[in-house]
Design an enzyme around this catalytic site. Structure first.
Site, PDB file in Angstrom:
ATOM      1  CG  LEU A 123      -2.083  -1.013   1.137  1.00  0.00           C
ATOM      2  CD1 LEU A 123      -2.900  -0.983   2.424  1.00  0.00           C
ATOM      3  CD2 LEU A 123      -2.984  -0.772  -0.053  1.00  0.00           C
ATOM      4  CB  CYS A 146       1.385  -0.329   7.386  1.00  0.00           C
ATOM      5  SG  CYS A 146       2.224   1.246   7.603  1.00  0.00           S
ATOM      6  CG  HIS A 147      -1.082  -3.431   5.797  1.00  0.00           C
ATOM      7  ND1 HIS A 147      -0.710  -2.234   5.242  1.00  0.00           N
ATOM      8  CD2 HIS A 147      -2.360  -3.275   6.211  1.00  0.00           C
ATOM      9  CE1 HIS A 147      -1.729  -1.392   5.301  1.00  0.00           C
ATOM     10  NE2 HIS A 147      -2.742  -1.993   5.882  1.00  0.00           N
ATOM     11  N   GLY A 148       2.567  -5.782   7.924  1.00  0.00           N
ATOM     12  CA  GLY A 148       3.379  -6.946   8.242  1.00  0.00           C
ATOM     13  C   GLY A 148       4.146  -7.576   7.097  1.00  0.00           C
ATOM     14  N   PRO A 161       1.478  -9.361   3.028  1.00  0.00           N
ATOM     15  CG  PRO A 161       0.220  -7.464   3.563  1.00  0.00           C
ATOM     16  CD  PRO A 161       1.244  -8.423   4.127  1.00  0.00           C
TER      17      PRO A 161
END
Length: 182
Positions: A123, A146-148, A161
């Site tokens: 992202l 943020c999202h790993g 991701p």
């Protein structure tokens, strides 16, 4: 004719009408171009963007194991002077189950220098791992909190991701101590 005007035959009237149509059309076209040009010109890159089209970095100040961040085209670019262990780890992981398979050799020009755009491909966050003490994730490269997403020492996505590896920008070594990005 009482006014003293000269009579005009119909052929002369048609010629004048055609001339007026052509003149009005030409003036309209020039006016439209004059109005459109500033808009079209505003779509060109600004001077500050053109100035950032390429960046030269002096590598002589970067110690082995150290990373620096430079700005290129408004994006962070991570330059890491990799240790022998990081190079061996990256080359050894070439056969691992990579999400976006790329060999370490295809991502670097000189094995000791890794140059990647520091923007997470999930992202658009900026991953951690450039500063001493920051989490480098499970694979010793970068970690996007943020999202790993976890990146290895070659900037390849290993877990999380993010769908793609960190982007390798176009770059070239000008000599042993200078690199040009862009």
């Amino acid at each position: 004719m009482a006014d003293g005007a000269t009579p005009v035959n119909s052929a002369d009237g048609e010629n004048r009408r055609e001339f007026l149509y052509l003149a009005a059309g030409a003036i309209t076209a020039v006016g439209a171009a004059g109005v459109a040009w500033p808009f079209i010109n505003s779509l060109n890159p600004s001077a500050d963007v053109l100035a950032l089209a390429s960046t030269e970095v002096d590598l002589s100040q970067i110690e082995v194991g150290q990373s620096v961040t430079v700005t290129w085209r408004g994006k962070p670019v991570f330059i890491r002077h990799r240790t022998e262990d990081e190079i061996k780890q990256a080359e050894g992981d070439d056969g691992a189950g990579l999400v976006d398979p790329q060999s370490d050799e295809s991502r670097v020009i000189k094995p000791e220098w890794l140059v990647v755009v520091g923007v997470c491909t999930h992202l658009g966050c900026v991953p951690l791992g450039q500063k001493t003490g920051e989490s480098r994730g499970d694979y010793g490269g970068w970690f996007c909190p943020c999202h790993g997403s976890h990146y290895d020492t070659s900037g390849r996505i290993r877990k999380g991701p993010a769908p793609l590896n960190l982007l390798v920008p176009e770059y070239e070594f000008l000599n042993d101590t200078n690199v040009k990005i862009g």
